[in-house]
Design an enzyme around this catalytic site. Structure first.
Site, short mmCIF file in Angstrom:
data_model
loop_
_atom_site.label_atom_id
_atom_site.label_comp_id
_atom_site.label_asym_id
_atom_site.label_seq_id
_atom_site.Cartn_x
_atom_site.Cartn_y
_atom_site.Cartn_z
N LYS A 59 0.87 -1.18 0.00
CA LYS A 59 0.00 0.00 0.00
C LYS A 59 0.90 1.22 0.00
CE LYS A 59 -4.11 2.04 2.03
NZ LYS A 59 -5.40 1.70 2.66
N ASP B 280 -4.33 -0.76 8.30
CA ASP B 280 -4.63 -1.65 7.17
C ASP B 280 -3.51 -2.66 6.96
OD1 ASP B 280 -6.85 -0.09 6.89
OD2 ASP B 280 -6.24 0.87 5.01
N GLY C 211 -5.39 0.25 -2.74
CA GLY C 211 -5.47 1.69 -2.93
C GLY C 211 -5.91 2.42 -1.68
N GLY D 90 -8.70 5.08 -0.45
CA GLY D 90 -9.95 5.68 -0.89
C GLY D 90 -10.42 5.13 -2.22
N ASN E 108 -12.41 -10.84 14.16
CA ASN E 108 -12.52 -12.30 14.30
C ASN E 108 -11.89 -12.96 13.08
OD1 ASN E 108 -13.27 -14.99 14.51
ND2 ASN E 108 -15.28 -14.52 15.39
#
Length: 238
Positions: free
Chosen positions: A38, A55, A117, A119, A216
């Site tokens: 990313k 992320d 990406g 957004g 989870n």
């Protein structure tokens, strides 16, 4: 095209990271030497004076990828806004050469890259007096095909069709669409999938149900284990 796929969403918080992590989990589980990338992340959380890109952490934890976050995500910002604005606020310019060289380092070590990406497709990555760089430009820089993540809910037809047309007009290739948060018992969801397929002429390669708890990992893995792995693998060319 390089050996990888770029995950794009019809909007922010549409489930890109969730889908990216699930796909990377499946690839690695099935013996593919795959990694995550990313280019820039905003909204990182500071822990013991260190910025943790959420992320990147989620995808790494879910897929079993053991790398330094900075290796996978060269630009990490604490401010939870678009990368171009976070960059300006924190006075850390985003350099495309750094993004490209970082990506190539990951590519040297791994056989397949699942890139995510920031957004939507028109998300500004860089904006200054000289130029405006959008997410589409990052995809072109990395020379990757795209996989689109769309919502199953109300409004998805419009958002998805517009995003597909924009991506195609930008000269990028869409390998398929994944619909997230899908409920087979919801007539709106079923019709959305039918209309998206008709209006975009794109393959919908997976319908992913809504997960109650994104923390989870056992439940998330089961959801992706139940998908058609061969279909996904063939679609993204892994």
């Amino acid at each position: 095209m390089s050996n990888g796929i770029f995950i794009v969403g019809t909007d922010t918080d549409i489930g890109k990271t969730f889908v990216t992590g699930g796909i990377l989990y499946l690839l690695r589980k099935n013996g593919v030497n795959a990694s995550y990338f990313k280019a820039a992340l905003s909204g990182a959380i500071k822990v013991n004076e260190r910025l943790i890109p959420g992320d990147t952490k989620f995808v790494s934890d879910l897929s079993g990828l053991n790398e330094e976050y900075s290796f996978l995500t060269p630009y990490v910002f604490e401010t939870a806004v678009s990368p171009h604005l976070a960059s300006k606020i924190e006075n850390i310019p985003i350099n495309l050469e750094v993004i490209k060289s970082s990506y190539l380092k990951v590519k040297e070590k791994y056989d397949y890259i699942v890139a995510e990406g920031s957004g939507g497709i028109v998300c500004p990555m860089v904006h200054n007096e000289k130029s405006t760089i959008l997410l589409e430009d990052i995809i072109k820089l990395l020379d990757l095909d795209t996989l689109l993540v769309a919502s199953a809910g109300l409004g998805s037809i419009n958002h998805t069709v517009l995003t597909v047309k924009y991506i195609e007009n930008a000269g990028l290739n869409i390998k398929g669409i994944i619909v997230n948060g899908y409920d087979e018992n919801n007539i709106c969801h079923r019709d959305n999938v039918k209309m998206i397929k008709k209006l975009t002429s794109k393959d919908i390669i997976a319908l992913i149900p809504r997960i109650k708890d994104n923390n989870n990992h056992k439940e998330i893995k089961k959801v992706f284990d139940d998908l058609d792995y061969k279909k996904i693998k063939k679609c993204i060319g892994a």
